[in-house]
Design an enzyme around this catalytic site. Structure first.
Site, mmCIF file in Angstrom:
data_model
loop_
_atom_site.group_PDB
_atom_site.id
_atom_site.type_symbol
_atom_site.label_atom_id
_atom_site.label_comp_id
_atom_site.label_asym_id
_atom_site.label_seq_id
_atom_site.Cartn_x
_atom_site.Cartn_y
_atom_site.Cartn_z
ATOM 1 C CG MET A 124 -1.662 -1.277 1.458
ATOM 2 S SD MET A 124 -2.634 -1.761 0.052
ATOM 3 C CE MET A 124 -2.381 -3.528 0.076
ATOM 4 C CB CYS A 125 2.297 3.519 -1.777
ATOM 5 S SG CYS A 125 3.589 2.285 -1.537
#
Length: 414
Positions: A1-2
């Site tokens: 995730m980012c």
């Protein structure tokens, strides 16, 4: 995730990203020099060996220590790129190809502008494909990629599904772990709509919509991708015309309406902290860049959890960011990231320590970021001040041996 965002403001381009990876996954900052006249025929990326180029730009990369590519970075020509995992209907489930992080590094090494970087990524994507195990411990983690690509004059969002892609020139944009391009894009794969029909991703009726055709449904929802992107979109919508470093720092530290009580977090925060089985990722590095035609200026944590970390100046000048950077071949145990983990994990176990840590970097961080606006910087002094801050908190963290919460340790060991 980012989470990654970009905005053009007052003659400059601002780029910011939080890199979210597995708990206790080391990520280091490295600076690689420019290369001229390299005679090597090939280069070994994480999984593939591909043709090398003789001329390459100097780059600063934020790199998970186990792989060749990078989560985010900037080159000496002022090109910045950040990638996001996207879970599409065409993600390669078996085999190995170029990781999205490999494509990011290759583009920074080879491109002088954002538009050139977009061309490097798409040409290599179409030739070699993307895929392979992308997790540190979780080797089942596989994904396609989206990118924000910026230089002093312009910014592009590039989104991919398998070997297909679409791109749009943007002024203010945010991406997370879901596709964002719909009907409106400026560039795309040749015969994109025909390929979408052939692959069973579009029925050929109505206007073609890139995200609806290719995006997955379940993983973006679990990851809270659209809610996290919305937080950054709201920041961009209300951001003043003249942006500064602290504004971007605040955006990357956002916990939304959940505040600092980590037990209440739910994957809908830009500053991400690992939690239950459904929240296996955390922010392990953060980077901000201002691209304005001069030598790129950056601020980075080099450590986990931006809400607990201090952003420090970074650049391409000799001696710039000495306390942040690690030699490419140095053991990761010698990195700032590794040393700060003692502080980070103590903060996870001790809310009072975490509150003191958050309050304890404000005055120095403000001074360090203000230095980035000066024509010349006293890099040794800046490094010494930051080092003293880190040393003091490291000593405090060691005074009491506390283990992080069980849910964090389970994710770190999974």
């Amino acid at each position: 995730m980012c989470d990654t965002l970009v905005l053009r403001s007052d003659g400059a381009t601002w780029f910011a990203k939080n890199s979210d990876r597995e708990p206790a996954e080391p990520q280091r900052l490295i600076r690689l020099p420019a290369v001229h006249g390299d005679r090597a025929a090939t280069v070994r990326t994480t999984y593939l060996e591909i043709p090398q180029t003789a001329e390459r730009h100097a780059v600063i990369l934020s790199q998970p220590a186990w792989l060749w590519g990078a989560e985010m970075g900037v080159n000496e020509r002022g090109v910045a790129i950040g990638n996001e995992a996207v879970f599409t209907r065409l993600t390669l489930r078996e085999g190995e190809a170029l990781l999205g992080m490999d494509l990011l590094r290759l583009a920074l090494e080879r491109a002088s502008t954002a538009r050139e970087a977009l061309a490097v990524i798409t040409e290599l994507l179409e030739r070699h494909g993307q895929g392979g195990p992308a997790g540190y411990r979780n080797k089942r983690m596989r994904y396609d990629n989206s990118y924000l690509i910026a230089d002093p004059q312009e910014a592009w969002v590039l989104e991919t599904a398998g070997r297909l892609w679409a791109a749009k020139k943007v002024e203010r944009w945010a991406i997370s772990n879901a596709l964002t391009l719909g009907h409106d894009y400026d560039l795309a794969s040749a015969n994109l709509e025909d390929h979408a029909c052939r692959l069973g991703c579009w029925n050929g009726r109505g206007d073609f919509h890139f995200a609806r055709a290719f995006d997955g449904r379940v993983l973006p929802w679990i990851a809270g991708a659209r809610q996290r992107r919305q937080l950054n979109q709201e920041f961009l919508a209300h951001c003043p015309a003249k942006v500064d470093w602290l504004a971007l720092v605040v955006a990357l530290r956002s916990h939304g309406h959940r505040g600092h009580r980590l037990s209440r977090h739910d994957n809908r925060q830009v500053c991400l902290h690992a939690g239950s089985f459904w929240r296996p990722s955390q922010t392990t590095a953060s980077l901000i860049a201002r691209l304005d035609g001069g030598s790129p200026r950056m601020a980075a944590t080099g450590t986990s959890a931006p809400c607990l970390s201090m952003f420090q100046p970074l650049g391409f000048e000799p001696g710039a960011g000495a306390g942040l950077l690690s030699p490419e071949e140095a053991p990761v145990e010698e990195s700032l990231w590794w040393r700060f983990e003692t502080v980070h994990q103590r903060a996870l176990a001790d809310p009072g320590f975490a509150d003191a840590l958050r309050a304890g970097h404000g005055w120095l961080e403000t001074e360090l970021l203000a230095a980035l606006d000066r024509r010349t910087l006293d890099w040794p002094r800046l490094a010494a001040e930051a080092q003293a801050w880190h040393d003091a908190w490291h000593q405090l963290a060691q005074q009491e041996a506390l283990r992080p919460p069980r849910w964090w340790r389970l994710n770190a060991a999974r």
